[in-house]
Design a protein around this motif. Sequence first.
Motif, PDB file in Angstrom:
ATOM      1  N   LYS A   3       0.831  -1.201   0.000  1.00  0.00           N
ATOM      2  CA  LYS A   3       0.000   0.000   0.000  1.00  0.00           C
ATOM      3  C   LYS A   3       0.865   1.249   0.000  1.00  0.00           C
ATOM      4  CE  LYS A   3      -4.067   2.085   0.498  1.00  0.00           C
ATOM      5  NZ  LYS A   3      -5.180   1.938  -0.452  1.00  0.00           N
ATOM      6  N   ARG A   5       0.135   5.414   0.022  1.00  0.00           N
ATOM      7  CA  ARG A   5      -0.835   6.513   0.070  1.00  0.00           C
ATOM      8  C   ARG A   5      -0.134   7.815  -0.311  1.00  0.00           C
ATOM      9  NH1 ARG A   5      -2.112   4.906   6.090  1.00  0.00           N
ATOM     10  NH2 ARG A   5       0.133   4.655   5.820  1.00  0.00           N
ATOM     11  N   LEU A  23      -2.483   4.022 -12.997  1.00  0.00           N
ATOM     12  CA  LEU A  23      -3.560   3.284 -12.334  1.00  0.00           C
ATOM     13  C   LEU A  23      -4.477   2.605 -13.346  1.00  0.00           C
ATOM     14  CD1 LEU A  23      -4.463   5.861  -9.528  1.00  0.00           C
ATOM     15  CD2 LEU A  23      -3.555   3.554  -9.161  1.00  0.00           C
ATOM     16  N   ASP A  34      -0.181  -0.912  -4.459  1.00  0.00           N
ATOM     17  CA  ASP A  34      -1.577  -0.511  -4.326  1.00  0.00           C
ATOM     18  C   ASP A  34      -1.579   0.986  -4.030  1.00  0.00           C
ATOM     19  OD1 ASP A  34      -4.254  -0.185  -3.811  1.00  0.00           O
ATOM     20  OD2 ASP A  34      -4.233  -1.250  -1.892  1.00  0.00           O
ATOM     21  N   GLU A  36      -2.918   4.664  -3.633  1.00  0.00           N
ATOM     22  CA  GLU A  36      -4.126   5.427  -3.306  1.00  0.00           C
ATOM     23  C   GLU A  36      -3.811   6.912  -3.416  1.00  0.00           C
ATOM     24  OE1 GLU A  36      -7.150   6.447   0.429  1.00  0.00           O
ATOM     25  OE2 GLU A  36      -5.588   4.918   0.664  1.00  0.00           O
ATOM     26  N   VAL A  38      -4.800  10.519  -2.465  1.00  0.00           N
ATOM     27  CA  VAL A  38      -5.587  11.196  -1.435  1.00  0.00           C
ATOM     28  C   VAL A  38      -5.785  12.642  -1.880  1.00  0.00           C
ATOM     29  CG1 VAL A  38      -5.725  11.849   0.984  1.00  0.00           C
ATOM     30  CG2 VAL A  38      -4.597   9.699   0.333  1.00  0.00           C
TER      31      VAL A  38
END
Length: 298
Positions: A3, A5, A23, A34, A36, A38
């Motif tokens: 992950k 972020r 992505l 992964d 993400e 924000v």
Amino acid sequence: MSKLRLGLEWFLNPDHVPLLVGLEQGWFADVGLDLELVEPSEHVDAIAELQAGTLDIAVTEPVHLVEDRGKGHAVVGWARFLHTNGGVMYFTGRGIERPKDMVGKRLQYPGAPSALGRAIAKTMIEADGGDFTEDAITSVDNGFLHTDALVEDKADLATLVFYNFEVIEARQSGYDAQFFALKDWGVPDFCQLILIATPELLQQRRQDLQTFLKVLRRGIDFIHQHPQAAQAIYDQRTGAYAGDQTGQAIYDATISCFTHDFSMSADYYDRLQAWMHNTGQIPQCLSANDYWTNALAL
């Protein structure tokens, strides 16, 4: 999957197309990331988020990196991916033709009356032969809505603007927007987007960040090599600018700003922090090696 972020510096916009391409194409997932994105509802204090662990990495500008490091925050910049023209925007016909005409005017910038906007005005005015006093300008804070501030007569000029966004936006709205570029009037050119992290995360997740940069490079290549496909991905992922003339103009002006050179020099940061120190924005100058590394960018 690992992950990651990533805190954006602003709302999702064409500055982030390489990330959206990576992505949509599944390239981040293919290498085990992964990712993400924000998206802040308002301007985020990236340093606090990084230190709290709610973000792993973040997008910011060099001037904010130097400011945060000058205040003693543990943060390191490690890649640059966009370089645009930044400066002061104004509309013609309102008594402004050159930087020294800023004297006596209302200057819009986020965080006003903080030191950065005043330092820009002071440097430009003095570079143009004018005199800057404590009451030379009136600071106005209309958030990041620079164009609105000028259109609604809340301000006479706006700074911390990106040419590829606000100037294009204003012209598309029918205003004769003009621009004093930072680099033309004595201010170091800091309108670039960089990636930052804490030193601990940089060390602990070095492989993940190197992998991230490989996909980011691939996304930038895709934008230049397959411009229509890249825009289709952007329109599909955001829906913000699809079929919109202003959005199209902003998008077109932005894609040429992505750089293949992710590195930055110590000489650049030495000049930037010297200017910030001389204008009272940071208490002291540090070694650029304390807060910038090219180890991942090269």
